[in-house]
Design a protein around this motif. Sequence first.
Motif, PDB file in Angstrom:
ATOM      1  N   HIS A  11      -9.749   5.531 -44.565  1.00 13.78           N
ATOM      2  CA  HIS A  11      -9.528   4.087 -44.659  1.00 13.78           C
ATOM      3  C   HIS A  11     -10.250   3.366 -43.512  1.00 13.78           C
TER       4      HIS A  11
ATOM      5  N   TYR B 221     -16.583  -0.029 -44.418  1.00 11.51           N
ATOM      6  CA  TYR B 221     -16.934  -1.436 -44.235  1.00 11.51           C
ATOM      7  C   TYR B 221     -18.135  -1.783 -45.100  1.00 11.51           C
TER       8      TYR B 221
ATOM      9  N   GLU C 239     -12.019  -1.970 -43.621  1.00 12.58           N
ATOM     10  CA  GLU C 239     -10.741  -1.279 -43.701  1.00 12.58           C
ATOM     11  C   GLU C 239     -10.293  -0.901 -42.297  1.00 12.58           C
TER      12      GLU C 239
ATOM     13  N   SER D  22      -6.530  -4.221 -44.222  1.00 10.91           N
ATOM     14  CA  SER D  22      -7.939  -4.557 -44.434  1.00 10.91           C
ATOM     15  C   SER D  22      -8.188  -6.007 -44.029  1.00 10.91           C
TER      16      SER D  22
ATOM     17  N   LYS E  21     -11.103  -9.237 -44.503  1.00 15.08           N
ATOM     18  CA  LYS E  21     -12.300  -9.812 -45.108  1.00 15.08           C
ATOM     19  C   LYS E  21     -12.597 -11.140 -44.432  1.00 15.08           C
TER      20      LYS E  21
ATOM     21  N   TYR F  10      -6.497 -11.296 -43.751  1.00 15.08           N
ATOM     22  CA  TYR F  10      -6.006  -9.993 -43.295  1.00 15.08           C
ATOM     23  C   TYR F  10      -4.782  -9.631 -44.121  1.00 15.08           C
TER      24      TYR F  10
END
Length: 204
Positions: free
Chosen positions: A59, A62, A93, A107, A109, A141
């Motif tokens: 995990h 990217y 991640e 995660s 973004k 997030y």
Amino acid sequence: SASYTLNTGSYGYLGNLVVFRAGNRRFQYHLSAASAQAENNFKYNDHYRYNNHQITNKHNAYKDLGIIQNLFLNWNHGHQVEGGVWFQYKMLEIPSLMGITGQSHGSQKDSLFRSYISYRKSGDRYTLAIRTAYLSDFLKYTDKLNAYDLDFLVYSKIKTNRFINDADFRFFASENTIIGGGLSWNRINGISNNYGGNVQEDEF
């Protein structure tokens, strides 16, 4: 124009770069685009575990994408126009901390958008400049207990928008005297649950 592709085969890394430029003395167009991604599933020794246990990082992938475009126009009689559009997106991640046996599901973004256009007119005894820009930033997030949960432990979204404008005029009355003035107006929006919704601010 030039195009490059990089693929190391290490931890699932893949990268690409494209650059393009065209134009002449009056017109110029520039484009750059780059992308990268990796699984980052490398092995490491977790010193916080018994017997310095070696584990595979999970995990931790990217993705990254970026595009930049610029345009330049140089007309007759002192007219100049310049503009640009920029965009970037990232996904990351977030792995578990060292010493933690559970699997992380966090995660992040984030993305940004930039655009601007400017106009400049130069005369024998004056200059006029007008500029405007729009800028946007976004961040999200999230985190879960497990991958199959429909509900999030953490769900945070933050977004900002900025609209920037200014105009400036200068008159050269003589070698030692310049008369001028300008006007600017900026609008800023912050959108977040931490603020209770949408907060707007204007600057003049």
